[in-house]
Design an enzyme around this catalytic site. Sequence first.
Site, mmCIF file in Angstrom:
data_model
loop_
_atom_site.group_PDB
_atom_site.id
_atom_site.type_symbol
_atom_site.label_atom_id
_atom_site.label_comp_id
_atom_site.label_asym_id
_atom_site.label_seq_id
_atom_site.Cartn_x
_atom_site.Cartn_y
_atom_site.Cartn_z
ATOM 1 N N SER A 1 -11.111 -19.841 -33.245
ATOM 2 C CA SER A 1 -12.537 -19.605 -32.989
ATOM 3 C C SER A 1 -12.945 -20.277 -31.685
ATOM 4 O O SER A 1 -12.286 -21.216 -31.219
ATOM 5 C CB SER A 1 -13.375 -20.153 -34.146
ATOM 6 O OG SER A 1 -13.587 -21.531 -33.984
ATOM 7 N N LEU B 1 -1.668 0.420 -40.372
ATOM 8 C CA LEU B 1 -2.608 -0.690 -40.587
ATOM 9 C C LEU B 1 -3.044 -1.187 -39.209
ATOM 10 O O LEU B 1 -2.200 -1.321 -38.320
ATOM 11 C CB LEU B 1 -1.911 -1.844 -41.339
ATOM 12 C CG LEU B 1 -2.674 -3.167 -41.413
ATOM 13 C CD1 LEU B 1 -3.831 -3.069 -42.417
ATOM 14 C CD2 LEU B 1 -1.748 -4.319 -41.839
ATOM 15 N N HIS C 1 -0.402 -25.290 -40.214
ATOM 16 C CA HIS C 1 -0.616 -24.069 -39.424
ATOM 17 C C HIS C 1 0.652 -23.198 -39.438
ATOM 18 O O HIS C 1 0.570 -21.979 -39.511
ATOM 19 C CB HIS C 1 -1.000 -24.423 -37.984
ATOM 20 C CG HIS C 1 -2.335 -25.120 -37.880
ATOM 21 N ND1 HIS C 1 -3.458 -24.676 -38.536
ATOM 22 C CD2 HIS C 1 -2.730 -26.222 -37.178
ATOM 23 C CE1 HIS C 1 -4.482 -25.481 -38.260
ATOM 24 N NE2 HIS C 1 -4.064 -26.429 -37.443
ATOM 25 N N ASP D 1 -8.666 -20.529 -43.945
ATOM 26 C CA ASP D 1 -9.069 -21.939 -43.867
ATOM 27 C C ASP D 1 -8.198 -22.809 -44.774
ATOM 28 O O ASP D 1 -7.696 -22.345 -45.793
ATOM 29 C CB ASP D 1 -10.547 -22.046 -44.285
ATOM 30 C CG ASP D 1 -11.169 -23.355 -43.825
ATOM 31 O OD1 ASP D 1 -10.516 -24.115 -43.065
ATOM 32 O OD2 ASP D 1 -12.317 -23.627 -44.227
ATOM 33 N N GLY D 2 -8.062 -24.071 -44.391
ATOM 34 C CA GLY D 2 -7.419 -25.043 -45.276
ATOM 35 C C GLY D 2 -5.996 -25.432 -44.897
ATOM 36 O O GLY D 2 -5.326 -26.132 -45.660
ATOM 37 N N ASN D 3 -5.545 -25.019 -43.722
ATOM 38 C CA ASN D 3 -4.180 -25.397 -43.304
ATOM 39 C C ASN D 3 -4.031 -26.917 -43.225
ATOM 40 O O ASN D 3 -3.017 -27.485 -43.641
ATOM 41 C CB ASN D 3 -3.851 -24.818 -41.925
ATOM 42 C CG ASN D 3 -3.806 -23.307 -41.920
ATOM 43 O OD1 ASN D 3 -3.760 -22.690 -42.964
ATOM 44 N ND2 ASN D 3 -3.823 -22.714 -40.737
ATOM 45 N N ARG E 1 -18.967 -20.316 -46.075
ATOM 46 C CA ARG E 1 -19.792 -19.981 -44.911
ATOM 47 C C ARG E 1 -19.005 -19.060 -44.000
ATOM 48 O O ARG E 1 -17.780 -18.941 -44.125
ATOM 49 C CB ARG E 1 -20.246 -21.243 -44.168
ATOM 50 C CG ARG E 1 -19.109 -22.118 -43.734
ATOM 51 C CD ARG E 1 -19.586 -23.411 -43.054
ATOM 52 N NE ARG E 1 -18.437 -24.285 -42.862
ATOM 53 C CZ ARG E 1 -18.025 -25.191 -43.739
ATOM 54 N NH1 ARG E 1 -18.684 -25.381 -44.867
ATOM 55 N NH2 ARG E 1 -16.948 -25.918 -43.499
ATOM 56 N N ARG F 1 -5.840 -29.300 -44.711
ATOM 57 C CA ARG F 1 -5.901 -29.957 -46.021
ATOM 58 C C ARG F 1 -4.616 -29.707 -46.820
ATOM 59 O O ARG F 1 -4.147 -30.578 -47.541
ATOM 60 C CB ARG F 1 -7.135 -29.469 -46.798
ATOM 61 C CG ARG F 1 -8.408 -30.237 -46.413
ATOM 62 C CD ARG F 1 -9.646 -29.514 -46.845
ATOM 63 N NE ARG F 1 -9.896 -28.358 -45.989
ATOM 64 C CZ ARG F 1 -10.805 -27.429 -46.269
ATOM 65 N NH1 ARG F 1 -11.520 -27.509 -47.369
ATOM 66 N NH2 ARG F 1 -10.997 -26.430 -45.424
HETATM 67 C C1 FPP Z 1 -8.127 -23.297 -40.458
HETATM 68 O O1 FPP Z 1 -7.487 -24.372 -41.060
HETATM 69 C C2 FPP Z 1 -7.220 -22.491 -39.705
HETATM 70 C C3 FPP Z 1 -7.233 -22.387 -38.328
HETATM 71 C C4 FPP Z 1 -8.165 -23.106 -37.469
HETATM 72 C C5 FPP Z 1 -6.305 -21.543 -37.609
HETATM 73 C C6 FPP Z 1 -5.646 -20.459 -38.403
HETATM 74 C C7 FPP Z 1 -4.343 -20.242 -37.793
HETATM 75 C C8 FPP Z 1 -3.210 -19.849 -38.410
HETATM 76 C C9 FPP Z 1 -3.121 -19.437 -39.825
HETATM 77 C C10 FPP Z 1 -1.938 -19.811 -37.680
HETATM 78 C C11 FPP Z 1 -1.998 -19.193 -36.335
HETATM 79 C C12 FPP Z 1 -2.318 -17.742 -36.342
HETATM 80 C C13 FPP Z 1 -1.622 -16.817 -35.642
HETATM 81 C C14 FPP Z 1 -2.124 -15.415 -35.546
HETATM 82 C C15 FPP Z 1 -0.380 -17.140 -34.982
HETATM 83 P P1 FPP Z 1 -7.999 -25.818 -40.693
HETATM 84 O O2 FPP Z 1 -7.094 -26.382 -39.670
HETATM 85 O O3 FPP Z 1 -9.438 -25.782 -40.296
HETATM 86 O O4 FPP Z 1 -7.821 -26.523 -42.067
HETATM 87 P P2 FPP Z 1 -8.701 -27.732 -42.626
HETATM 88 O O5 FPP Z 1 -10.123 -27.225 -42.733
HETATM 89 O O6 FPP Z 1 -8.082 -27.981 -43.954
HETATM 90 O O7 FPP Z 1 -8.554 -28.877 -41.671
#
Ligand code: FPP
Length: 256
Positions: free
Chosen positions: A71, A137, A43, A26-28, A200, A30
């Site tokens: 998700s 793995l 991302h 989580d947190g990409n 959560r 932000r």
């Molecule tokens: C949550 O950050 C992250 C996601 C919804 C996606 C996670 C995806 C990746 C790390 C990259 C793609 C993965 C693969 C396997 C290629 P958010 O966008 O909800 O962040 P925020 O809560 O800060 O807005």
Amino acid sequence: MSNGAMPKPEGSDRADAPRHVAIIMDGNGRWAAARGLPRAEGHRRGVEALRKVVRASHELGISYLTIFSFSSENWSRPASEIGDLFGLLRRFIRNDLATLHADGVRVRVIGEREGLESDICALLTEAEDLTRNNTRLTLVVAFNYGSRQEIANAAQRLAREVADGKRDPATITPDVLGAHLDTSDIPDPDLIIRTSGEQRLSNFLMWQAAYSELVFVPIHWPDFDKAALEGAIAEYATRERRFGGLVAKNVAKTGS
Ligand code: FPP
């Protein structure tokens, strides 16, 4: 089968390493916003963090790493962001599959395939087929995944068996239901990590998390690295896992 391209580093297979670590990355968004960058860049940097963490996982003796990469609720995001996330998955498989395979990583994908574009389905199948016999793995990619849907699907399959006269409802135990989930061949996570400070599960592995230790890390996913993973494992190692009983099973297991 693994070709053993990656040498086994010192300190791997540590007795205190959790067998299965699952991560809510989580947190990409932000992370990107804090730097005045588009969410897509967050991302993209998230995929770089993922690469580091996959490598660190086998160095640290972890056998299963599950990542929540899309998700079933992420469909509510703008179409452009969904396109970015799907594009990253495509690129991740196209660019990294050969390396994952060479490093002995088995890829498993959980979640709904229905409704996904056919090229994505083909890539997911290719990744699973190519790496099927690797043993170093297991990387479990939760893609278009949601726990409630997974449990509902299992309930539907069991209900069909009952309706067809193939199953007595009294035989539906937790073990039987677990064997009908996407994760039937994967042990429950010992440790679930969520980055970015949120606390959560967000519909992630809710059945499988019954006795998982939860560790919430304040940093955003793109900044997560081997040291952060080691920190979460150190926190995990302080926990007593009694599984509803009186004896700490993790302490007994490692003999420490
Ligand atoms: C949550 O950050 C992250 C996601 C919804 C996606 C996670 C995806 C990746 C790390 C990259 C793609 C993965 C693969 C396997 C290629 P958010 O966008 O909800 O962040 P925020 O809560 O800060 O807005």
